[in-house]
Design a protein around this motif. Structure first.
Motif, mmCIF file in Angstrom:
data_model
loop_
_atom_site.group_PDB
_atom_site.id
_atom_site.type_symbol
_atom_site.label_atom_id
_atom_site.label_comp_id
_atom_site.label_asym_id
_atom_site.label_seq_id
_atom_site.Cartn_x
_atom_site.Cartn_y
_atom_site.Cartn_z
ATOM 1 N N VAL A 29 6.611 69.386 50.497
ATOM 2 C CA VAL A 29 8.028 69.044 50.553
ATOM 3 C C VAL A 29 8.199 67.796 49.695
ATOM 4 N N ALA A 30 8.955 67.942 48.619
ATOM 5 C CA ALA A 30 9.158 66.838 47.688
ATOM 6 C C ALA A 30 10.657 66.665 47.430
ATOM 7 N N VAL A 31 11.027 65.488 46.968
ATOM 8 C CA VAL A 31 12.408 65.190 46.590
ATOM 9 C C VAL A 31 12.405 64.873 45.103
ATOM 10 N N GLU A 32 13.325 65.520 44.390
ATOM 11 C CA GLU A 32 13.442 65.305 42.949
ATOM 12 C C GLU A 32 14.888 64.967 42.620
ATOM 13 N N GLY A 33 15.082 64.291 41.495
ATOM 14 C CA GLY A 33 16.432 64.054 41.019
ATOM 15 C C GLY A 33 17.018 65.348 40.506
ATOM 16 N N PHE A 71 12.560 59.049 51.073
ATOM 17 C CA PHE A 71 13.747 59.888 51.181
ATOM 18 C C PHE A 71 13.695 60.807 52.411
ATOM 19 N N LEU A 72 12.501 60.963 52.984
ATOM 20 C CA LEU A 72 12.310 61.889 54.107
ATOM 21 C C LEU A 72 11.994 61.172 55.419
ATOM 22 N N THR A 73 12.259 59.872 55.482
ATOM 23 C CA THR A 73 12.026 59.110 56.705
ATOM 24 C C THR A 73 12.792 59.742 57.863
ATOM 25 N N GLU A 74 12.085 60.075 58.923
ATOM 26 C CA GLU A 74 12.639 60.667 60.153
ATOM 27 C C GLU A 74 13.279 62.039 59.958
ATOM 28 N N ALA A 75 13.033 62.708 58.834
ATOM 29 C CA ALA A 75 13.560 64.057 58.623
ATOM 30 C C ALA A 75 12.792 65.053 59.500
ATOM 31 N N VAL A 76 13.378 66.216 59.695
ATOM 32 C CA VAL A 76 12.732 67.286 60.450
ATOM 33 C C VAL A 76 12.592 68.493 59.533
ATOM 34 N N ILE A 77 11.355 68.954 59.371
ATOM 35 C CA ILE A 77 11.066 70.126 58.550
ATOM 36 C C ILE A 77 10.917 71.305 59.499
ATOM 37 N N ALA A 95 20.481 61.687 54.459
ATOM 38 C CA ALA A 95 21.442 62.298 53.544
ATOM 39 C C ALA A 95 22.864 62.001 54.009
ATOM 40 N N THR A 96 23.683 61.489 53.099
ATOM 41 C CA THR A 96 25.080 61.213 53.439
ATOM 42 C C THR A 96 25.962 62.427 53.187
ATOM 43 N N SER A 106 22.743 63.905 48.814
ATOM 44 C CA SER A 106 22.903 62.551 48.266
ATOM 45 C C SER A 106 22.620 61.542 49.357
ATOM 46 N N ILE A 107 22.272 60.333 48.932
ATOM 47 C CA ILE A 107 21.951 59.252 49.875
ATOM 48 C C ILE A 107 22.889 58.100 49.609
#
Length: 107
Positions: A29-33, A71-77, A95-96, A106-107
């Motif tokens: 699980v990755a975050v990209e622009g 970007f994934l702090t406290e996220a749930v997968i 995410a906002t 977006s954040i």
């Protein structure tokens, strides 16, 4: 302090069903622009790297690289199965806003 993402039992069960661990693969699980909201998720089977955060359960692994981790702090997968299809999903409290497909935010 950054708390790592959590992985649901259902997500680990789905990885076991498809035999990811048996093939030496993990769910990356990755975050990209990019994407319509500024950032997008990259979710795929991949080999773990030395600098990855490794989350384990049911003999399976989910990995997150160091750049994506904030970007994934406290996220749930999780894994979702609906009439329109089945997929891994991320509930991200950072995410906002998000697009309708759920892969861009977006954040």
């Amino acid at each position: 302090m950054q708390l790592p993402p959590k992985v649901t039992e259902r997500a680990f069960e789905r990885l076991a069903e498809i035999g990811a661990g048996a093939e030496g693969k993990a769910l990356r699980v990755a975050v990209e622009g990019g994407g319509c909201s500024g950032f997008q998720y990259d979710i795929r089977l991949d080999s773990p790297s030395d600098d990855d955060l490794v989350l384990e359960g049911k003999g399976e692994k989910v990995v997150v690289d160091a750049v994506s981790l904030p970007f994934l702090t406290e996220a749930v997968i999780d894994f979702s199965e609906e009439l329109i299809g089945a997929r891994f999903v991320i509930e991200n409290p950072n995410a906002t806003s998000a697009c309708g497909c759920g892969t861009s935010f977006s954040i």
